[in-house]
Design a protein around this motif. Structure first.
Motif, PDB file in Angstrom:
ATOM      1  N   MET A  72       0.713  -1.156  -0.072  1.00  9.45           N
ATOM      2  CA  MET A  72      -0.188  -0.059   0.095  1.00  9.45           C
ATOM      3  C   MET A  72       0.982   1.204   0.017  1.00  9.45           C
ATOM      4  O   MET A  72       0.582   2.105  -0.892  1.00  9.45           O
ATOM      5  CB  MET A  72      -0.931  -0.022   1.115  1.00  9.45           C
ATOM      6  N   GLN A  73       1.800   1.333   0.763  1.00  9.74           N
ATOM      7  CA  GLN A  73       2.876   2.417   0.844  1.00  9.74           C
ATOM      8  C   GLN A  73       3.451   2.632  -0.474  1.00  9.74           C
ATOM      9  O   GLN A  73       3.708   3.910  -0.954  1.00  9.74           O
ATOM     10  CB  GLN A  73       3.688   2.297   2.033  1.00  9.74           C
ATOM     11  N   GLN A  74       3.895   1.721  -0.939  1.00 11.07           N
ATOM     12  CA  GLN A  74       4.776   1.708  -2.321  1.00 11.07           C
ATOM     13  C   GLN A  74       3.808   2.487  -3.560  1.00 11.07           C
ATOM     14  O   GLN A  74       4.174   3.172  -4.271  1.00 11.07           O
ATOM     15  CB  GLN A  74       5.057   0.373  -2.925  1.00 11.07           C
ATOM     16  N   LYS A  75       2.468   2.101  -3.436  1.00 13.94           N
ATOM     17  CA  LYS A  75       1.371   2.691  -4.302  1.00 13.94           C
ATOM     18  C   LYS A  75       1.455   4.415  -4.118  1.00 13.94           C
ATOM     19  O   LYS A  75       1.427   5.001  -5.011  1.00 13.94           O
ATOM     20  CB  LYS A  75       0.175   2.194  -4.077  1.00 13.94           C
ATOM     21  N   TYR A  76       1.502   4.597  -2.763  1.00 11.79           N
ATOM     22  CA  TYR A  76       1.507   5.906  -2.615  1.00 11.79           C
ATOM     23  C   TYR A  76       2.736   6.702  -2.864  1.00 11.79           C
ATOM     24  O   TYR A  76       2.676   7.861  -3.157  1.00 11.79           O
ATOM     25  CB  TYR A  76       0.682   6.213  -1.208  1.00 11.79           C
ATOM     26  N   ILE A  77       3.735   6.036  -2.447  1.00  9.61           N
ATOM     27  CA  ILE A  77       5.069   6.736  -2.703  1.00  9.61           C
ATOM     28  C   ILE A  77       5.121   6.662  -4.229  1.00  9.61           C
ATOM     29  O   ILE A  77       5.647   7.952  -4.813  1.00  9.61           O
ATOM     30  CB  ILE A  77       6.096   5.781  -2.325  1.00  9.61           C
ATOM     31  N   SER A  78       4.763   5.885  -4.894  1.00 12.74           N
ATOM     32  CA  SER A  78       4.817   6.143  -6.408  1.00 12.74           C
ATOM     33  C   SER A  78       3.942   7.266  -6.974  1.00 12.74           C
ATOM     34  O   SER A  78       4.315   8.036  -7.662  1.00 12.74           O
ATOM     35  CB  SER A  78       4.199   5.008  -7.299  1.00 12.74           C
ATOM     36  N   GLN A  79       2.924   7.543  -6.353  1.00 11.03           N
ATOM     37  CA  GLN A  79       1.960   8.972  -6.642  1.00 11.03           C
ATOM     38  C   GLN A  79       2.631  10.083  -6.112  1.00 11.03           C
ATOM     39  O   GLN A  79       2.808  10.977  -6.943  1.00 11.03           O
ATOM     40  CB  GLN A  79       0.692   8.675  -5.990  1.00 11.03           C
ATOM     41  N   TYR A  80       3.372   9.984  -4.812  1.00  9.90           N
ATOM     42  CA  TYR A  80       4.270  11.238  -4.613  1.00  9.90           C
ATOM     43  C   TYR A  80       4.939  11.451  -5.634  1.00  9.90           C
ATOM     44  O   TYR A  80       5.331  12.599  -6.099  1.00  9.90           O
ATOM     45  CB  TYR A  80       4.870  11.067  -3.382  1.00  9.90           C
ATOM     46  N   GLU A  81       5.972  10.305  -6.151  1.00  6.73           N
ATOM     47  CA  GLU A  81       7.082  10.598  -7.291  1.00  6.73           C
ATOM     48  C   GLU A  81       6.604  11.216  -8.449  1.00  6.73           C
ATOM     49  O   GLU A  81       7.033  11.878  -9.171  1.00  6.73           O
ATOM     50  CB  GLU A  81       7.850   9.268  -7.260  1.00  6.73           C
ATOM     51  N   ASP A  82       5.369  10.778  -8.830  1.00  3.00           N
ATOM     52  CA  ASP A  82       4.658  11.026 -10.010  1.00  3.00           C
ATOM     53  C   ASP A  82       4.333  12.583  -9.939  1.00  3.00           C
ATOM     54  O   ASP A  82       4.551  13.418 -10.935  1.00  3.00           O
ATOM     55  CB  ASP A  82       3.505  10.224 -10.534  1.00  3.00           C
ATOM     56  N   LEU A  83       3.550  12.807  -8.856  1.00  8.74           N
ATOM     57  CA  LEU A  83       3.081  14.344  -8.710  1.00  8.74           C
ATOM     58  C   LEU A  83       4.009  15.220  -8.584  1.00  8.74           C
ATOM     59  O   LEU A  83       3.982  16.387  -9.153  1.00  8.74           O
ATOM     60  CB  LEU A  83       2.082  14.064  -7.497  1.00  8.74           C
ATOM     61  N   TYR A  84       5.186  14.748  -7.801  1.00 11.74           N
ATOM     62  CA  TYR A  84       6.290  15.687  -7.526  1.00 11.74           C
ATOM     63  C   TYR A  84       7.568  15.532  -7.979  1.00 11.74           C
ATOM     64  O   TYR A  84       8.413  15.500  -7.324  1.00 11.74           O
ATOM     65  CB  TYR A  84       6.100  16.024  -6.006  1.00 11.74           C
ATOM     66  N   GLU A  85       7.492  15.351  -9.380  1.00  9.75           N
ATOM     67  CA  GLU A  85       8.781  14.818  -9.842  1.00  9.75           C
ATOM     68  C   GLU A  85       9.722  15.628 -10.036  1.00  9.75           C
ATOM     69  O   GLU A  85      11.076  15.763  -9.879  1.00  9.75           O
ATOM     70  CB  GLU A  85       8.582  14.202 -11.449  1.00  9.75           C
ATOM     71  N   ASP A  86       9.318  17.130  -9.679  1.00  9.03           N
ATOM     72  CA  ASP A  86      10.299  18.375  -9.827  1.00  9.03           C
ATOM     73  C   ASP A  86      10.595  18.763  -8.271  1.00  9.03           C
ATOM     74  O   ASP A  86      11.302  19.719  -8.101  1.00  9.03           O
ATOM     75  CB  ASP A  86       9.689  19.572 -10.474  1.00  9.03           C
ATOM     76  N   PHE A  87      10.226  18.041  -7.449  1.00 14.33           N
ATOM     77  CA  PHE A  87      10.553  18.155  -6.084  1.00 14.33           C
ATOM     78  C   PHE A  87      11.628  17.491  -5.578  1.00 14.33           C
ATOM     79  O   PHE A  87      11.880  16.536  -6.165  1.00 14.33           O
ATOM     80  CB  PHE A  87       9.081  17.975  -5.212  1.00 14.33           C
ATOM     81  N   HIS A  88      12.129  17.973  -4.349  1.00 18.24           N
ATOM     82  CA  HIS A  88      13.105  17.112  -3.667  1.00 18.24           C
ATOM     83  C   HIS A  88      12.363  16.423  -2.674  1.00 18.24           C
ATOM     84  O   HIS A  88      11.819  16.747  -1.788  1.00 18.24           O
ATOM     85  CB  HIS A  88      14.056  18.132  -3.007  1.00 18.24           C
ATOM     86  N   LEU A  89      12.214  15.061  -2.983  1.00 20.53           N
ATOM     87  CA  LEU A  89      11.360  14.201  -2.125  1.00 20.53           C
ATOM     88  C   LEU A  89      12.395  13.194  -1.532  1.00 20.53           C
ATOM     89  O   LEU A  89      13.265  12.472  -1.959  1.00 20.53           O
ATOM     90  CB  LEU A  89      10.595  13.243  -3.236  1.00 20.53           C
ATOM     91  N   VAL A  90      12.214  13.192  -0.064  1.00 17.68           N
ATOM     92  CA  VAL A  90      13.117  12.331   0.634  1.00 17.68           C
ATOM     93  C   VAL A  90      12.177  11.236   1.349  1.00 17.68           C
ATOM     94  O   VAL A  90      11.075  11.762   2.179  1.00 17.68           O
ATOM     95  CB  VAL A  90      13.871  13.128   1.555  1.00 17.68           C
ATOM     96  N   LYS A  91      12.371  10.130   1.686  1.00 19.26           N
ATOM     97  CA  LYS A  91      11.946   8.945   2.395  1.00 19.26           C
ATOM     98  C   LYS A  91      12.613   8.665   3.426  1.00 19.26           C
ATOM     99  O   LYS A  91      13.655   8.640   3.501  1.00 19.26           O
ATOM    100  CB  LYS A  91      11.736   8.049   1.572  1.00 19.26           C
ATOM    101  N   THR A  92      11.875   8.610   4.612  1.00 17.57           N
ATOM    102  CA  THR A  92      12.599   8.275   5.837  1.00 17.57           C
ATOM    103  C   THR A  92      11.777   7.053   6.419  1.00 17.57           C
ATOM    104  O   THR A  92      10.736   6.848   6.418  1.00 17.57           O
ATOM    105  CB  THR A  92      12.356   9.345   6.984  1.00 17.57           C
ATOM    106  N   PRO A  93      12.634   6.116   7.245  1.00 12.88           N
ATOM    107  CA  PRO A  93      11.785   4.752   7.650  1.00 12.88           C
ATOM    108  C   PRO A  93      11.123   4.823   8.830  1.00 12.88           C
ATOM    109  O   PRO A  93      11.333   5.934   9.567  1.00 12.88           O
ATOM    110  CB  PRO A  93      13.078   3.852   8.102  1.00 12.88           C
ATOM    111  N   LEU A  94      10.036   4.091   9.043  1.00 12.93           N
ATOM    112  CA  LEU A  94       9.407   3.985  10.217  1.00 12.93           C
ATOM    113  C   LEU A  94      10.369   3.516  11.392  1.00 12.93           C
ATOM    114  O   LEU A  94      10.938   2.531  11.161  1.00 12.93           O
ATOM    115  CB  LEU A  94       8.163   3.027  10.402  1.00 12.93           C
TER     116      LEU A  94
END
Length: 118
Positions: A72-94
């Motif tokens: 489920m998280q991977q689906k939404y991470i993909s959407q963040y990456e698609d929507l904000y491809e021009d942004f600096h996107l950082v992922k941090t672990p639980l």
């Protein structure tokens, strides 16, 4: 005074807003609303931290809860990456515990500079 604050908030050399979210539907929706609202006021917000990202490491089989949440998280991470491809996107672990104190904060801050891939 209000005019000076508006000027400072509108200058990306002086102020930027870092959006912090989690990889779930409601958070994605609210992040989009926030970014649109900030853009209306000319406030820079080209940085997004996707927090509490799970890793499938240690998942025993495809029917376990962890596997379902990771998927489920991977689906939404993909959407963040698609929507904000021009942004600096950082992922941090639980993490297993809260980030409290200088030592834990220093340790956590490494996640902001080194890419985390679940």
């Amino acid at each position: 005074m209000v005019h000076r604050v508006k000027e400072q908030f509108s200058d990306p050399e002086l102020t930027t807003f870092v959006c912090v979210c989690i990889p779930e539907f409601l958070s994605l929706y609210e992040t989009e609303r926030l970014i649109q609202d900030l853009a209306e006021y000319d406030i820079d917000s080209h940085n997004i931290v996707v927090n509490q990202v799970l890793s499938s490491e240690g998942c025993c089989h495809e029917t376990c809860l962890l596997h379902a949440r990771v998927k489920m998280q991977q689906k939404y991470i993909s959407q963040y990456e698609d929507l904000y491809e021009d942004f600096h996107l950082v992922k941090t672990p639980l993490l297993a515990e809260e980030v409290r104190g200088i030592d834990k904060l220093r340790s956590f801050s490494e996640n902001l500079t080194k890419p985390y891939e679940p």
